[in-house]
Design a protein around this motif. Structure first.
Motif, PDB file in Angstrom:
ATOM      1  N   UNK A 265      -3.390 -10.333  11.543  1.00  0.00           N
ATOM      2  CA  UNK A 265      -2.569  -9.564  10.608  1.00  0.00           C
ATOM      3  C   UNK A 265      -3.211  -8.225  10.240  1.00  0.00           C
ATOM      4  N   UNK A 266      -4.524  -8.157  10.297  1.00  0.00           N
ATOM      5  CA  UNK A 266      -5.188  -6.871  10.081  1.00  0.00           C
ATOM      6  C   UNK A 266      -4.896  -5.921  11.238  1.00  0.00           C
ATOM      7  N   UNK A 267      -4.812  -6.445  12.429  1.00  0.00           N
ATOM      8  CA  UNK A 267      -4.412  -5.685  13.618  1.00  0.00           C
ATOM      9  C   UNK A 267      -3.080  -4.987  13.361  1.00  0.00           C
ATOM     10  N   UNK A 268      -2.118  -5.720  12.852  1.00  0.00           N
ATOM     11  CA  UNK A 268      -0.806  -5.142  12.544  1.00  0.00           C
ATOM     12  C   UNK A 268      -0.897  -4.149  11.390  1.00  0.00           C
ATOM     13  N   UNK A 269      -1.641  -4.492  10.355  1.00  0.00           N
ATOM     14  CA  UNK A 269      -1.737  -3.631   9.174  1.00  0.00           C
ATOM     15  C   UNK A 269      -2.339  -2.268   9.497  1.00  0.00           C
ATOM     16  N   UNK A 270      -3.371  -2.259  10.343  1.00  0.00           N
ATOM     17  CA  UNK A 270      -4.093  -1.025  10.627  1.00  0.00           C
ATOM     18  C   UNK A 270      -3.349  -0.143  11.631  1.00  0.00           C
ATOM     19  N   UNK A 271      -2.543  -0.754  12.494  1.00  0.00           N
ATOM     20  CA  UNK A 271      -1.908   0.023  13.560  1.00  0.00           C
ATOM     21  C   UNK A 271      -0.475   0.441  13.273  1.00  0.00           C
ATOM     22  N   UNK A 272       0.238  -0.292  12.413  1.00  0.00           N
ATOM     23  CA  UNK A 272       1.673  -0.055  12.276  1.00  0.00           C
ATOM     24  C   UNK A 272       2.128  -0.075  10.823  1.00  0.00           C
ATOM     25  N   UNK A 273       3.049   0.830  10.456  1.00  0.00           N
ATOM     26  CA  UNK A 273       3.607   0.808   9.098  1.00  0.00           C
ATOM     27  C   UNK A 273       4.717  -0.223   8.919  1.00  0.00           C
ATOM     28  N   UNK A 274       5.089  -0.929   9.985  1.00  0.00           N
ATOM     29  CA  UNK A 274       6.166  -1.905   9.885  1.00  0.00           C
ATOM     30  C   UNK A 274       5.764  -3.034   8.945  1.00  0.00           C
ATOM     31  N   UNK A 275       6.524  -3.282   7.877  1.00  0.00           N
ATOM     32  CA  UNK A 275       6.176  -4.385   6.965  1.00  0.00           C
ATOM     33  C   UNK A 275       6.438  -5.734   7.634  1.00  0.00           C
ATOM     34  N   UNK A 276       5.495  -6.650   7.464  1.00  0.00           N
ATOM     35  CA  UNK A 276       5.626  -7.970   8.081  1.00  0.00           C
ATOM     36  C   UNK A 276       5.637  -9.070   7.033  1.00  0.00           C
ATOM     37  N   UNK A 277       4.593  -9.159   6.243  1.00  0.00           N
ATOM     38  CA  UNK A 277       4.480 -10.238   5.262  1.00  0.00           C
ATOM     39  C   UNK A 277       5.131  -9.820   3.945  1.00  0.00           C
ATOM     40  N   UNK A 278       6.165 -10.519   3.499  1.00  0.00           N
ATOM     41  CA  UNK A 278       6.856 -10.138   2.269  1.00  0.00           C
ATOM     42  C   UNK A 278       6.054 -10.499   1.022  1.00  0.00           C
ATOM     43  N   UNK A 279       6.235  -9.725  -0.019  1.00  0.00           N
ATOM     44  CA  UNK A 279       5.583 -10.019  -1.290  1.00  0.00           C
ATOM     45  C   UNK A 279       6.004 -11.402  -1.776  1.00  0.00           C
ATOM     46  N   UNK A 280       5.059 -12.132  -2.326  1.00  0.00           N
ATOM     47  CA  UNK A 280       5.354 -13.474  -2.825  1.00  0.00           C
ATOM     48  C   UNK A 280       5.135 -14.572  -1.802  1.00  0.00           C
ATOM     49  N   UNK A 281       4.957 -14.209  -0.554  1.00  0.00           N
ATOM     50  CA  UNK A 281       4.692 -15.187   0.496  1.00  0.00           C
ATOM     51  C   UNK A 281       3.261 -15.704   0.357  1.00  0.00           C
TER      52      UNK A 281
ATOM     53  N   UNK B 200      -0.291 -13.546   0.109  1.00  0.00           N
ATOM     54  CA  UNK B 200      -1.282 -13.677  -0.955  1.00  0.00           C
ATOM     55  C   UNK B 200      -2.661 -14.001  -0.381  1.00  0.00           C
ATOM     56  N   UNK B 201      -2.692 -14.886   0.609  1.00  0.00           N
ATOM     57  CA  UNK B 201      -3.950 -15.209   1.290  1.00  0.00           C
ATOM     58  C   UNK B 201      -4.520 -13.971   1.979  1.00  0.00           C
ATOM     59  N   UNK B 202      -3.665 -13.197   2.628  1.00  0.00           N
ATOM     60  CA  UNK B 202      -4.118 -11.991   3.323  1.00  0.00           C
ATOM     61  C   UNK B 202      -4.741 -11.002   2.345  1.00  0.00           C
ATOM     62  N   UNK B 203      -4.143 -10.856   1.184  1.00  0.00           N
ATOM     63  CA  UNK B 203      -4.715  -9.979   0.160  1.00  0.00           C
ATOM     64  C   UNK B 203      -6.070 -10.499  -0.296  1.00  0.00           C
ATOM     65  N   UNK B 204      -6.218 -11.804  -0.416  1.00  0.00           N
ATOM     66  CA  UNK B 204      -7.523 -12.368  -0.778  1.00  0.00           C
ATOM     67  C   UNK B 204      -8.552 -12.065   0.306  1.00  0.00           C
ATOM     68  N   UNK B 205      -8.129 -12.145   1.540  1.00  0.00           N
ATOM     69  CA  UNK B 205      -9.044 -11.846   2.648  1.00  0.00           C
ATOM     70  C   UNK B 205      -9.429 -10.367   2.661  1.00  0.00           C
TER      71      UNK B 205
END
Length: 230
Positions: free
Chosen positions: A190-206, A210-215
């Protein structure tokens, strides 16, 4: 002497994006080890350390060279057993192998269909030519056609990670109350996607979001130090 971690970047050397390099980076942070990073583009990798490996990450620890993120994690676990464990025992090592297999067969192919054209856009000119030729040969179509319906592919991806969502609804990390290498494996995707693309993938509240934000906040915010693509 600090270790050296060789990482993959595009035209911006401050934005490492390889999911496998992120696994290795967080494994080093988890162990509390000092390291420096050296960046390389796709076409520069074969020249690293005298052609030691065709892939990154590569870890150099003194005279020892290790390639492949899982091999690096195993090396760190064996060489620095007094530092926090990446696996929590042999059972955790075996389960991490399963997580890696699942991530690379379920998550990675779907994310590639979302971000591969954005990856291409972020590369230097020489790497763009290599990347387009090699990926279009592998995909059997153009990069543009490969991602043409990407917005419609986000929901199937979210459904496919329901097993991950279910476990993260019960505990903070795959490792339980604290992360293990298994967390870094999935985080890397998911960091691969976050760093390379502005396309939103994981919706807020999922739960996965939340786990990704903790990471991202782990190890003094190591993952979050690289801004999301805009």
């Amino acid at each position: 002497m600090a270790m050296t971690l060789y990482e993959l970047v595009g035209s911006d050397a401050a934005r490492p994006f390889s999911p496998h390099c992120w696994k290795a980076r967080l494994a080093l942070k988890h162990k509390g080890l000092d390291f420096q990073t050296v960046t390389a583009g796709f076409t520069e990798i074969p020249g690293l350390e005298g052609g030691f490996s065709k892939i990154v990450p590569i870890l150099k620890d003194g005279e020892t060279l290790v390639a492949d993120s899982f091999a690096i994690a195993e090396y760190l676990e064996a060489t620095y057993p007094d530092r926090p464990s990446l696996f929590g025992g042999e059972g955790g090592r075996a389960l991490s192998r399963f997580v890696e297999s699942w991530s690379q067969r379920t998550i990675h192919p779907q994310i590639a269909r979302l971000v591969v054209l954005d990856i291409h856009a972020g590369l230097g000119e020489r790497d763009q030519s290599y990347f387009r030729e090699s990926r279009e040969k592998a995909f059997g179509t153009t990069l543009e056609a490969f991602v043409a319906d990407r917005e419609a592919r986000v929901e199937p991806l979210l459904k496919s990670i329901e097993p991950l969502r279910a476990i993260l609804a019960r505990q903070a990390f795959l490792g339980g109350e604290s992360p293990l290498f298994a967390d870094y494996i999935v985080f890397g995707a998911f960091q691969w996607a976050r760093v390379t693309s502005p396309l939103p993938i994981l919706p807020a509240g999922d739960e996965v979001a939340a786990w990704f934000e903790r990471c991202l906040a782990l190890h003094d915010g190591e993952g979050g130090k690289v801004p999301a693509a805009a």
